[in-house]
Design a protein around this motif. Structure first.
Motif, PDB file in Angstrom:
ATOM      1  N   LYS A  90       5.533  34.627 -30.716  1.00  0.00           N
ATOM      2  CA  LYS A  90       5.872  34.990 -32.090  1.00  0.00           C
ATOM      3  C   LYS A  90       4.705  35.646 -32.826  1.00  0.00           C
ATOM      4  O   LYS A  90       4.848  36.048 -33.979  1.00  0.00           O
ATOM      5  CB  LYS A  90       6.378  33.761 -32.851  1.00  0.00           C
ATOM      6  N   ASP A  91       3.556  35.744 -32.157  1.00  0.00           N
ATOM      7  CA  ASP A  91       2.426  36.463 -32.747  1.00  0.00           C
ATOM      8  C   ASP A  91       2.492  37.962 -32.462  1.00  0.00           C
ATOM      9  O   ASP A  91       1.701  38.733 -32.999  1.00  0.00           O
ATOM     10  CB  ASP A  91       1.096  35.903 -32.217  1.00  0.00           C
ATOM     11  N   ASP A 131      10.394  49.859 -40.951  1.00  0.00           N
ATOM     12  CA  ASP A 131       9.473  49.358 -41.973  1.00  0.00           C
ATOM     13  C   ASP A 131       8.878  47.998 -41.614  1.00  0.00           C
ATOM     14  O   ASP A 131       7.949  47.519 -42.278  1.00  0.00           O
ATOM     15  CB  ASP A 131      10.182  49.260 -43.326  1.00  0.00           C
ATOM     16  N   LEU A 132       9.392  47.393 -40.532  1.00  0.00           N
ATOM     17  CA  LEU A 132       8.896  46.081 -40.100  1.00  0.00           C
ATOM     18  C   LEU A 132       7.984  46.176 -38.879  1.00  0.00           C
ATOM     19  O   LEU A 132       7.552  45.149 -38.357  1.00  0.00           O
ATOM     20  CB  LEU A 132      10.073  45.158 -39.750  1.00  0.00           C
ATOM     21  N   LYS A 133       7.659  47.373 -38.419  1.00  0.00           N
ATOM     22  CA  LYS A 133       7.020  47.557 -37.116  1.00  0.00           C
ATOM     23  C   LYS A 133       5.702  46.798 -36.980  1.00  0.00           C
ATOM     24  O   LYS A 133       5.330  46.388 -35.878  1.00  0.00           O
ATOM     25  CB  LYS A 133       6.809  49.043 -36.823  1.00  0.00           C
ATOM     26  N   ASP A 134       4.974  46.590 -38.080  1.00  0.00           N
ATOM     27  CA  ASP A 134       3.682  45.902 -38.008  1.00  0.00           C
ATOM     28  C   ASP A 134       3.769  44.426 -38.373  1.00  0.00           C
ATOM     29  O   ASP A 134       2.756  43.721 -38.402  1.00  0.00           O
ATOM     30  CB  ASP A 134       2.671  46.592 -38.936  1.00  0.00           C
ATOM     31  N   GLN A 139       7.305  36.162 -38.799  1.00  0.00           N
ATOM     32  CA  GLN A 139       7.514  36.459 -40.214  1.00  0.00           C
ATOM     33  C   GLN A 139       8.903  37.027 -40.497  1.00  0.00           C
ATOM     34  O   GLN A 139       9.214  37.334 -41.641  1.00  0.00           O
ATOM     35  CB  GLN A 139       6.460  37.462 -40.697  1.00  0.00           C
ATOM     36  N   LEU A 140       9.739  37.146 -39.479  1.00  0.00           N
ATOM     37  CA  LEU A 140      11.036  37.795 -39.635  1.00  0.00           C
ATOM     38  C   LEU A 140      12.158  36.794 -39.893  1.00  0.00           C
ATOM     39  O   LEU A 140      12.081  35.631 -39.496  1.00  0.00           O
ATOM     40  CB  LEU A 140      11.384  38.597 -38.372  1.00  0.00           C
ATOM     41  N   SER A 141      13.215  37.274 -40.525  1.00  0.00           N
ATOM     42  CA  SER A 141      14.439  36.479 -40.666  1.00  0.00           C
ATOM     43  C   SER A 141      15.189  36.514 -39.339  1.00  0.00           C
ATOM     44  O   SER A 141      14.874  37.308 -38.438  1.00  0.00           O
ATOM     45  CB  SER A 141      15.323  37.064 -41.763  1.00  0.00           C
ATOM     46  N   GLN A 144      16.591  39.952 -38.648  1.00  0.00           N
ATOM     47  CA  GLN A 144      15.559  40.908 -38.262  1.00  0.00           C
ATOM     48  C   GLN A 144      15.094  40.679 -36.834  1.00  0.00           C
ATOM     49  O   GLN A 144      14.847  41.631 -36.087  1.00  0.00           O
ATOM     50  CB  GLN A 144      14.381  40.820 -39.234  1.00  0.00           C
ATOM     51  N   VAL A 145      14.983  39.402 -36.446  1.00  0.00           N
ATOM     52  CA  VAL A 145      14.601  39.078 -35.068  1.00  0.00           C
ATOM     53  C   VAL A 145      15.657  39.612 -34.099  1.00  0.00           C
ATOM     54  O   VAL A 145      15.334  40.220 -33.069  1.00  0.00           O
ATOM     55  CB  VAL A 145      14.438  37.554 -34.884  1.00  0.00           C
ATOM     56  N   GLN A 146      16.938  39.419 -34.440  1.00  0.00           N
ATOM     57  CA  GLN A 146      18.007  39.880 -33.565  1.00  0.00           C
ATOM     58  C   GLN A 146      17.967  41.392 -33.404  1.00  0.00           C
ATOM     59  O   GLN A 146      18.147  41.925 -32.297  1.00  0.00           O
ATOM     60  CB  GLN A 146      19.360  39.432 -34.117  1.00  0.00           C
ATOM     61  N   ARG A 147      17.725  42.093 -34.497  1.00  0.00           N
ATOM     62  CA  ARG A 147      17.637  43.559 -34.421  1.00  0.00           C
ATOM     63  C   ARG A 147      16.444  44.003 -33.584  1.00  0.00           C
ATOM     64  O   ARG A 147      16.506  45.030 -32.899  1.00  0.00           O
ATOM     65  CB  ARG A 147      17.548  44.154 -35.824  1.00  0.00           C
ATOM     66  N   THR A 148      15.374  43.241 -33.636  1.00  0.00           N
ATOM     67  CA  THR A 148      14.189  43.583 -32.851  1.00  0.00           C
ATOM     68  C   THR A 148      14.480  43.452 -31.357  1.00  0.00           C
ATOM     69  O   THR A 148      14.097  44.324 -30.562  1.00  0.00           O
ATOM     70  CB  THR A 148      13.011  42.670 -33.244  1.00  0.00           C
TER      71      THR A 148
END
Length: 253
Positions: A90-91, A131-134, A139-141, A144-148
């Motif tokens: 998760k880091d 916009d979340l790339k960094d 830190q994601l919801s 957002q994790v699922q989309r990643t």
């Protein structure tokens, strides 16, 4: 059009057979949902066609080539898988996780080409996480994790993407957002996406085709055909939940 085909397939484990004589075809450009009750075999089917579980009997092929004849690297060029359990560091940042999807194509130094970088950038944009790339995964919801993870599968650049319960733990807004993303990837990127879900109403409204495991019976057809055949009329063994064919929704009485 690429075709993933199952012929007389039997799935299960050494001590137990779940379904036998399964025959179906999955085609690029088509969004297919896999429905069925808990424990009936949805995850087993997905893991079997992804080569994570051994096939008990039958033949699985891609464009008439048996998948067991493909090397691990070659198979990873055809199929990517998104599992419910996400055991990952998760880091890692969103970008670092997504770029792992390019590993089947990079050299031993894990160097990305300019084309790789462009594909990653475009995929982050398509999945609406540029916009979340960094940002770190921690830190994601959930959405957002699922989309990643879906972005990582898309970056792997395979015609076939299989997902196990991608909408678990998401609220209704993010479920709809996720389903629409999967539909967009099928239409705009010509992907074949098969995903298991318990969100029946959303699946019925947005899926092109449906696979259904019910009892010992396997159904696979277009959503419209299955609805017209009355497959969902007695989906639940109760008179308190009815299926409205016009709305493609279940109604509680």
């Amino acid at each position: 059009m690429n075709v993933f085909k199952a012929e007389n397939v039997t799935i299960g484990y050494k001590e137990k057979t779940l379904f036998s004589h399964l025959n179906f075809e999955l085609r690029t450009g088509v969004l297919t949902s896999l429905l069925g009750s808990n424990g009936i075999g949805k995850s087993t089917l997905l893991k079997t066609i992804s080569r994570l579980i051994d096939l008990k009997e039958g033949v699985l092929s891609i464009d008439n080539q048996p998948i067991n004849n493909l090397s691990t690297v070659d198979f990873s060029h055809w199929v990517s898988m998104v599992l419910t359990t996400k055991d990952t560091n998760k880091d890692l940042t969103v970008y670092e996780l997504v770029k792992l999807g390019r590993q089947p194509y990079t050299n031993w130094l894990d160097q990305l080409s300019q084309e790789d970088e462009l594909l990653i950038e475009q995929t982050l944009l398509d999945c609406e996480i540029l916009d979340l790339k960094d940002r770190k995964i921690a830190q994601l919801s959930d959405g957002q994790v699922q989309r990643t993870f879906i972005a990582r599968a898309v970056v792997q650049d395979t015609p076939f993407i299989f997902l196990d319960e991608p909408s678990t733990h998401l609220d209704l807004y993010h479920k709809v957002h996720l389903f629409k993303l999967l539909k967009k990837l099928c239409v705009q990127k010509n992907k074949c996406i098969l995903f298991s879900t318990h969100d029946l109403d959303l699946a019925l409204q947005l899926s092109d085709e449906i696979m259904l495991l019910k009892g010992k019976t396997f159904y696979h057809n277009s959503t419209t055909q299955l609805i017209n055949q009355g497959v969902f009329d007695r989906f639940f063994d109760t008179d308190e939940i009815l299926f409205d064919k016009e709305r493609r929704q279940f109604i509680i009485l």
